[in-house]
Design a protein around this motif. Structure first.
Motif, PDB file in Angstrom:
ATOM      1  N   ARG A  72     -19.532  32.496 -47.900  1.00 36.02           N
ATOM      2  CA  ARG A  72     -19.240  33.546 -46.913  1.00 36.02           C
ATOM      3  C   ARG A  72     -19.519  33.091 -45.488  1.00 36.02           C
ATOM      4  N   HIS A 105     -20.222  40.619 -49.602  1.00 36.73           N
ATOM      5  CA  HIS A 105     -19.538  40.823 -48.332  1.00 36.73           C
ATOM      6  C   HIS A 105     -20.511  41.359 -47.290  1.00 36.73           C
ATOM      7  N   ASN A 132     -17.059  36.748 -41.453  1.00 34.72           N
ATOM      8  CA  ASN A 132     -17.211  35.875 -42.617  1.00 34.72           C
ATOM      9  C   ASN A 132     -16.345  34.638 -42.435  1.00 34.72           C
TER      10      ASN A 132
END
Length: 306
Positions: free
Chosen positions: A82, A111, A122
């Protein structure tokens, strides 16, 4: 370079049962809590996973894993795609190896909108499968999507995460197979709260022979607080927390009783999976629900074996 520990890789290759734990580093620079966690788990688990900014900003996983190793516990460094592009990911892997850390768990990561820093950007330059392929190819100098070779890297014991109850089921099964093919030696499931559904997933895994290709362990994370258990169940559709389980924890009047009930549920889940999932290679106990609860589960479940 510190001599690399390879106890986990050897145990996986031996076919023996695995007992792992994992924790999130503290949201600060004080290494004392990391040392305490490692000391209390030493001799009780075969390796200790160190999460990489899961749902919050915390001490760098690499630093925490180094502290764990210094306490004589073999670390599993979680590496999240990420937050890094492939340059930083390869650099992270090489740095880990320089410190004697050769167990890497490749994950995409939760997330950022699920954590405190929702406005953060991200990266996801690679996904977890591509990161597995990249790390698996490093000893041969191969980099995914790159022509330039890289010299000087050794081998890793690679792992990844699986989501038994996520939808669509067929896609998730395909990803499990791909992770095994990409180089994963072990796979850790998301926390199991619905043992019956996990057992159904496990039967499909065995039918496809994936259990013979990679060591799969079940994640166990006690929900030690009634309110947080309800919030966790509502906010995270996977790993599917049954309402009855949340109600059991909430039915207890005080914090100590709720923690004891959560531990009991975890023990029942372990016992059920041991009976219903032949070939399951072991368990990974989360410390994030509380170190005391994790230690109690390890003691009462009698999972440890040399």
């Amino acid at each position: 370079m510190i001599q690399q520990a390879n106890g986990l890789a050897e145990r996986i290759a031996s076919g023996k049962q695995l007992l792992l734990a994992e924790f999130s580093p503290p949201a600060g620079s004080d290494a004392a809590p990391v040392r305490d966690t490692a000391k209390q788990l030493a001799g009780r688990v075969h390796a200790l996973g160190v999460s990489d900014n899961r749902e919050r900003v915390a001490m760098a996983a690499m630093a925490a894993a180094s502290v764990v190793a210094a306490e004589g516990v073999e670390p599993i460094l979680h590496v999240t795609t990420r937050d890094r592009n492939r340059i930083a990911l390869v650099s992270e892997a090489l740095g880990a190896q320089a410190l004697g850390i050769c167990n890497l768990l490749c994950t995409s990561g939760a997330h950022q909108t699920l954590g405190r820093f929702r406005a953060a950007k991200n990266v996801y330059d690679l996904d977890s499968i591509q990161l597995l392929q990249t790390c698996a190819g490093l000893p041969d100098g191969k980099l995914v999507g790159e022509d330039e070779a890289l010299d000087g890297a050794g081998g890793f014991c690679l792992g990844a995460v699986v989501s038994p109850l996520a939808d669509p089921a067929e896609l998730q099964l395909a990803r499990v197979a791909k992770k095994a093919k990409a180089g994963a030696k072990f796979l850790i499931s998301q926390p199991v709260y619905d043992a019956e559904r996990f057992a159904a997933w496990w039967r499909t895994i065995c039918e496809r022979g994936i259990d013979k290709q990679v060591a799969i362990v079940a994640g166990i994370e006690p929900l030690c607080n009634g309110q947080s258990a309800a919030e966790h169940a509502e906010q995270r559709p996977s790993p599917h927390i049954p309402e009855a389980l949340v109600a059991r924890v909430q039915s207890k009047a005080d914090a100590a009783s709720q923690r004891a009930e959560a531990v009991q549920i975890a023990l029942e889940t372990i016992q059920t999976l041991q009976k219903s999932c032949p070939g399951l290679r072991g368990f990974c106990i989360s410390v994030d629900g509380g170190l005391e609860a994790a230690l109690t589960i390890l003691e009462k479940s009698a999972l440890w074996s040399d």
